[in-house]
Enzyme design. Structure first.
Site, PDB file in Angstrom:
ATOM      1  N   MET A  34      39.790  43.357  32.672  1.00 11.89           N
ATOM      2  CA  MET A  34      41.060  43.756  33.283  1.00 11.89           C
ATOM      3  C   MET A  34      42.184  42.893  32.714  1.00 11.89           C
ATOM      4  SD  MET A  34      39.852  44.409  37.225  1.00 11.89           S
ATOM      5  CE  MET A  34      41.413  45.101  37.765  1.00 11.89           C
ATOM      6  N   ASP A  35      43.312  43.533  32.426  1.00 14.51           N
ATOM      7  CA  ASP A  35      44.467  42.790  31.920  1.00 14.51           C
ATOM      8  C   ASP A  35      45.400  42.452  33.079  1.00 14.51           C
ATOM      9  OD1 ASP A  35      45.998  45.092  32.477  1.00 14.51           O
ATOM     10  OD2 ASP A  35      45.904  45.790  30.405  1.00 14.51           O
ATOM     11  N   SER A  36      46.476  41.754  32.779  1.00 13.07           N
ATOM     12  CA  SER A  36      47.380  41.281  33.829  1.00 13.07           C
ATOM     13  C   SER A  36      48.026  42.443  34.594  1.00 13.07           C
ATOM     14  CB  SER A  36      48.447  40.354  33.262  1.00 13.07           C
ATOM     15  OG  SER A  36      49.192  41.005  32.253  1.00 13.07           O
TER      16      SER A  36
END
Length: 79
Positions: A34-36
């Site tokens: 998961m990215d920011s």
């Protein structure tokens, strides 16, 4: 539905990871990739789903799904 199941469903919807592959020990970045932006989306989902506030800087401190679940359970107990 328990807290972990609800969070796992949210993560699955946001990240596209199958619910069965999401564990309490799963790392948001290393295991779930998961990215920011997805983490911010998760924070908003948690706020809406559990009626609590999640400061976005707190999401940066959550390493695993278990960290988030613990935070939610503690925050809900205070309400």
């Amino acid at each position: 539905m328990d807290t972990f199941s609800k969070v796992r469903q949210m993560i699955s919807e946001i990240s596209g990871t199958a619910e069965k592959d999401i564990k309490l020990s799963s790392s948001f970045t290393d295991d779930l990739h998961m990215d920011s932006l997805e983490l911010v989306e998760l924070a908003v989902s948690i706020e809406d789903g559990f009626s609590i506030k999640v400061p976005y800087e707190k999401m940066d401190m959550f390493t695993t799904v278990g960290d988030a679940v613990s935070y939610i359970e503690t925050a809900c107990a205070r309400n």
